[in-house]
Design an enzyme around this catalytic site. Structure first.
Site, short mmCIF file in Angstrom:
data_model
loop_
_atom_site.label_atom_id
_atom_site.label_comp_id
_atom_site.label_asym_id
_atom_site.label_seq_id
_atom_site.Cartn_x
_atom_site.Cartn_y
_atom_site.Cartn_z
N ARG A 110 2.89 95.34 15.28
CA ARG A 110 3.71 96.50 14.94
C ARG A 110 4.97 96.47 15.79
O ARG A 110 4.93 96.24 17.00
CB ARG A 110 2.94 97.81 15.17
N GLU B 107 13.01 98.64 10.30
CA GLU B 107 12.86 97.72 9.18
C GLU B 107 13.47 98.34 7.93
O GLU B 107 13.41 99.56 7.76
CB GLU B 107 11.37 97.40 8.95
N HIS C 73 8.58 90.85 8.31
CA HIS C 73 7.29 91.52 8.11
C HIS C 73 6.53 90.87 6.95
O HIS C 73 6.03 91.56 6.05
CB HIS C 73 7.48 93.01 7.85
N ALA D 79 4.18 88.19 7.69
CA ALA D 79 3.07 87.40 8.23
C ALA D 79 1.77 87.64 7.47
O ALA D 79 0.90 86.78 7.42
CB ALA D 79 2.87 87.72 9.72
#
Length: 445
Positions: A272, A301, A321, A323
């Site tokens: 996070r 983001e 973001h 992954a």
């Protein structure tokens, strides 16, 4: 006596109830089908087959909470969402009928779970979501930092000539051997353990810090446990974060904790964004206190190198973001989310939910209290929808005709397939159901 017979009403048989007449709903109007909405997406092709016999499925494709349509705010009983929007208490209070939110993913820091519980809204997640993908991506970032593949690629794209040993030494400066290095994992849940297994195969010595985990897991995986964050930072050549974000660990990696890390250590974060103070990280990268960092998540983001504290930071790898993503993981997460919504519609909230994360805050609202057993005959078990502000009794012979849910700005969602009744084995209102709680400890990344 004749006068009495004249006004005497013959009691209708229970099996005749379903012949074109619906039982009255207690404490509210009749709602033929509950509405389930995908808040921040537009593809419902996976969710609809799982829910089509129970609910009308629609989408908002909202990029912010202000874009959630009024029909959803007024009528939606269930909501599914990714990580792209945030629901605060103020946002949750706008929903008039919402009873369950399923986060399509493992993290739920973008939902105020305490406020949701106090409003009678259950919040669920998918704790096993994309464990393999996130672990693989984390290890890729770690290998990239050690072997500097990204920088070597960029050098070639920019036309750098690499032929002599001196040129190789210059362009590959900073590359390091992996075997014998110590990898420190903050948080040792599903993803942390998956990373540990992979890292050991590359020759890392793995240590972890997780105050919520019971003793013993380190023995089965052949890793070492440390009992303070300071010890982990001091011993690690590379630190990787694998914990959920909450009010206690915001900016866990800050100027103070960075100074406790080994000089020239690496930092990886695929958990996070709020766990890392990006201003402190940028300064540490510029000063060389941290040799390199790889981030898949960010404080703000969508991330952009054009702005923010990291725009001029050296030795930094960033991904948007992603992954967690693979086609297989996305499909599994969406199926699990729709199945959890189905449990909410057919069972009791929160007892029937498998992955409810806010049970300790949950307050049962009056319109959804336990059904009076005299109102529902045992033969109708599994044919009752808990829909505010009352109860919808559905005939075993079938559900109401298909409805069309249209959200302006989105594609109309029409259900033309024949509907069927609930399976008879569905739990009745007072029937206890088994459920699992994924909140054994917060570090489930």
């Amino acid at each position: 006596m004749a006068l009495v017979d004249k006004h005497k009403v013959k009691r209708q048989r229970l099996d005749r109830i379903c012949e074109g007449i619906r039982p009255q709903i207690m404490n509210g109007p009749l709602h033929p089908r509950p509405l389930v909405a995908l808040l921040d997406g537009r593809d419902c092709t996976v969710e609809m087959p799982i829910l089509k016999d129970l609910a009308t499925v629609a989408f908002c494709d909202a990029q912010s909470t202000q874009e959630i349509h009024e029909k959803v705010l007024n009528e939606a009983v269930g909501a599914m969402m990714y990580h792209t929007i945030t629901l605060t208490r103020e946002d949750l209070e706008k929903f008039k009928a919402l009873r369950v939110i399923v986060r399509i993913g493992s993290g739920y820091d973008n939902v105020d779970i305490k406020a949701a519980g106090e409003l009678g809204i259950a919040v669920c997640n998918i704790p096993s979501a994309a464990v393999e993908e996130t672990a693989d991506s984390t290890v890729c970032h770690i290998l990239n930092l050690y072997r500097r593949n990204t920088w070597l690629y960029q050098a070639l794209r920019e036309g750098t000539r690499v032929q002599s040993v001196e040129q190789i030494r210059e362009v590959a400066s900073g590359a390091a051997r992996i075997r014998g290095e110590t990898l420190g994992l903050i948080g040792f849940g599903r993803t942390g353990q998956a990373v540990a297994v992979r890292a050991k195969a590359f020759g890392f010595s793995v240590i972890f810090y997780d105050p919520y985990l019971q003793d013993g897991i380190e023995r089965s995986l052949g890793v070492q446990r440390v009992y303070t964050l300071q010890d982990l930072l001091y011993q690690s050549d590379c630190v990787s974060l694998h914990c959920n974000l909450n009010e206690h660990n915001h900016h866990l990696i800050n100027d103070f904790t960075i100074k406790q890390m080994r000089q020239g250590a690496f930092l990886v974060n695929a958990a996070r964004g709020g766990l890392v103070d990006e201003k402190a990280l940028a300064q540490a990268l510029k000063e060389g206190r941290i040799r390199g960092a790889a981030l898949d998540v960010h404080e703000s983001e969508p991330f952009s190198f054009a702005q923010g504290p990291l725009k001029d930071a050296p030795n930094l790898i960033c991904t948007p973001h992603t992954a967690w993503y693979s086609e297989q993981a996305s499909l599994e997460m969406r199926e699990a989310a729709a199945t959890e919504i189905r449990r909410a519609i057919t069972g009791r909230i929160p007892e029937s939910l498998r992955n409810c994360v806010n049970k300790e805050f949950f307050v049962t609202s009056a319109p959804w209290s336990v059904i009076d057993q005299q109102a529902i005959h045992p033969e109708l078990n599994g044919a009752t929808y808990r829909y505010p502000p009352g109860i919808v009794g559905v005939a075993p012979g079938g559900l109401p005709p298909a409805m069309e849910g249209i959200i302006p700005g989105g594609i109309p969602v029409t259900h033309n397939l024949p509907t069927v009744a609930h399976p008879s084995q569905a739990p009745s209102p007072n029937q206890p159901t088994k459920h699992g709680d994924n909140r054994e400890h917060p570090n489930e990344q």
